[in-house]
Scaffold this motif. Structure first.
Motif, PDB file in Angstrom:
ATOM      1  N   ALA A 147      37.476  41.578  47.514  1.00 54.32           N
ATOM      2  CA  ALA A 147      37.914  41.056  46.213  1.00 54.32           C
ATOM      3  C   ALA A 147      38.795  42.074  45.508  1.00 54.32           C
ATOM      4  O   ALA A 147      39.854  41.717  44.940  1.00 54.32           O
ATOM      5  CB  ALA A 147      36.698  40.712  45.353  1.00 54.32           C
ATOM      6  N   VAL A 148      38.409  43.344  45.535  1.00 52.72           N
ATOM      7  CA  VAL A 148      39.220  44.385  44.904  1.00 52.72           C
ATOM      8  C   VAL A 148      40.572  44.466  45.609  1.00 52.72           C
ATOM      9  O   VAL A 148      41.622  44.598  44.970  1.00 52.72           O
ATOM     10  CB  VAL A 148      38.477  45.750  44.910  1.00 52.72           C
ATOM     11  CG1 VAL A 148      39.408  46.895  44.524  1.00 52.72           C
ATOM     12  CG2 VAL A 148      37.275  45.705  43.995  1.00 52.72           C
ATOM     13  N   GLY A 149      40.533  44.401  46.938  1.00 54.49           N
ATOM     14  CA  GLY A 149      41.789  44.424  47.704  1.00 54.49           C
ATOM     15  C   GLY A 149      42.687  43.260  47.337  1.00 54.49           C
ATOM     16  O   GLY A 149      43.906  43.417  47.205  1.00 54.49           O
ATOM     17  N   MET A 150      42.105  42.087  47.181  1.00 51.98           N
ATOM     18  CA  MET A 150      42.900  40.910  46.811  1.00 51.98           C
ATOM     19  C   MET A 150      43.467  41.066  45.401  1.00 51.98           C
ATOM     20  O   MET A 150      44.623  40.702  45.149  1.00 51.98           O
ATOM     21  CB  MET A 150      42.047  39.643  46.916  1.00 51.98           C
ATOM     22  CG  MET A 150      41.712  39.277  48.352  1.00 51.98           C
ATOM     23  SD  MET A 150      40.536  37.934  48.508  1.00 51.98           S
ATOM     24  CE  MET A 150      41.461  36.566  47.867  1.00 51.98           C
ATOM     25  N   ILE A 151      42.679  41.597  44.501  1.00 52.67           N
ATOM     26  CA  ILE A 151      43.145  41.790  43.123  1.00 52.67           C
ATOM     27  C   ILE A 151      44.288  42.796  43.100  1.00 52.67           C
ATOM     28  O   ILE A 151      45.306  42.592  42.430  1.00 52.67           O
ATOM     29  CB  ILE A 151      41.981  42.232  42.202  1.00 52.67           C
ATOM     30  CG1 ILE A 151      40.983  41.083  42.045  1.00 52.67           C
ATOM     31  CG2 ILE A 151      42.491  42.710  40.854  1.00 52.67           C
ATOM     32  CD1 ILE A 151      39.703  41.459  41.339  1.00 52.67           C
ATOM     33  N   ILE A 152      44.127  43.897  43.838  1.00 49.17           N
ATOM     34  CA  ILE A 152      45.187  44.911  43.890  1.00 49.17           C
ATOM     35  C   ILE A 152      46.452  44.315  44.517  1.00 49.17           C
ATOM     36  O   ILE A 152      47.569  44.515  44.017  1.00 49.17           O
ATOM     37  CB  ILE A 152      44.702  46.167  44.654  1.00 49.17           C
ATOM     38  CG1 ILE A 152      43.627  46.888  43.852  1.00 49.17           C
ATOM     39  CG2 ILE A 152      45.858  47.114  44.975  1.00 49.17           C
ATOM     40  CD1 ILE A 152      42.950  48.011  44.576  1.00 49.17           C
ATOM     41  N   SER A 153      46.286  43.572  45.595  1.00 49.17           N
ATOM     42  CA  SER A 153      47.440  42.918  46.260  1.00 49.17           C
ATOM     43  C   SER A 153      48.105  41.956  45.309  1.00 49.17           C
ATOM     44  O   SER A 153      49.344  41.884  45.222  1.00 49.17           O
ATOM     45  CB  SER A 153      47.004  42.205  47.524  1.00 49.17           C
ATOM     46  OG  SER A 153      46.535  43.111  48.481  1.00 49.17           O
ATOM     47  N   ALA A 154      47.285  41.162  44.618  1.00 48.13           N
ATOM     48  CA  ALA A 154      47.854  40.186  43.679  1.00 48.13           C
ATOM     49  C   ALA A 154      48.572  40.899  42.523  1.00 48.13           C
ATOM     50  O   ALA A 154      49.652  40.479  42.096  1.00 48.13           O
ATOM     51  CB  ALA A 154      46.750  39.278  43.144  1.00 48.13           C
ATOM     52  N   ALA A 155      47.971  42.004  42.076  1.00 45.84           N
ATOM     53  CA  ALA A 155      48.597  42.750  40.988  1.00 45.84           C
ATOM     54  C   ALA A 155      49.921  43.349  41.439  1.00 45.84           C
ATOM     55  O   ALA A 155      50.912  43.350  40.690  1.00 45.84           O
ATOM     56  CB  ALA A 155      47.671  43.838  40.478  1.00 45.84           C
ATOM     57  N   LYS A 156      49.975  43.859  42.645  1.00 44.89           N
ATOM     58  CA  LYS A 156      51.214  44.424  43.189  1.00 44.89           C
ATOM     59  C   LYS A 156      52.261  43.314  43.374  1.00 44.89           C
ATOM     60  O   LYS A 156      53.437  43.508  43.101  1.00 44.89           O
ATOM     61  CB  LYS A 156      50.969  45.131  44.505  1.00 44.89           C
ATOM     62  CG  LYS A 156      50.307  46.462  44.358  1.00 44.89           C
ATOM     63  CD  LYS A 156      50.158  47.136  45.714  1.00 44.89           C
ATOM     64  CE  LYS A 156      49.455  48.469  45.599  1.00 44.89           C
ATOM     65  NZ  LYS A 156      49.313  49.119  46.893  1.00 44.89           N
TER      66      LYS A 156
END
Length: 162
Positions: A147-156
């Motif tokens: 989930a953190v990875g997805m959030i970071i990816s989405a934020a990027k």
């Protein structure tokens, strides 16, 4: 080992003396029960000492002879006491004592075995619970990391598109 044998023989002799002095006036078997306990304990110590074979002395003729004689003396005293108790309290009293003692020893062994099995089962359950907890913790950690990875990816991705 020799000290244990001597202690066992001394216990047998003192128990026999106690039984002999009290048996004539004893109203019931409970009045000499402590002496009978000591008699069994002393005889048990002699037998245990005889069965423990260790060191160089185990082959010594003096040692072998002493162990054999002590065991026979203990058995002789046990027989003598069985006759005295049966004469005083009725035929079969001694056998009843021996049978009840054997039954209680067996029950104690069975209870100890059950306790060991229960403890082993509880230990296995604890290990399984710890394993399950580790698996659940790992799964939750993986989900959070994803989930953190997805959030970071989405934020990027949102940052790049702007």
């Amino acid at each position: 080992m020799i000290a244990e044998t001597l202690a066992g023989i001394a216990l047998v002799k003192s128990a026999v003396d106690g039984i002999k002095s009290a048996i004539g006036t004893a109203q019931d078997i409970s009045e000499i029960a402590g002496h009978i306990d000591n008699l069994f304990e002393g005889e048990s110590q002699v037998q245990k000492s005889r069965n423990k074979k260790s060191g160089v002395d185990q082959f010594n003729i003096k040692s072998v002879a002493q162990e054999t004689i002590d065991a026979r003396l203990a058995q002789e005293k046990m027989y003598e006491m069985s006759q005295m108790i049966d004469l005083r309290f009725g035929h079969g009293t001694w056998q009843g004592i021996v049978t009840e003692r054997a039954k209680r020893i067996q029950e104690a062994k069975e209870a100890a075995l059950l306790a060991r099995k229960k403890k082993a089962r509880e230990q296995e359950e604890l290990v399984e619970n710890v394993k399950m907890g580790a698996i659940i913790f790992g799964a939750i950690a993986a989900i959070i990391a994803a989930a953190v990875g997805m959030i970071i990816s989405a934020a990027k991705a949102v940052g790049i598109n702007q």
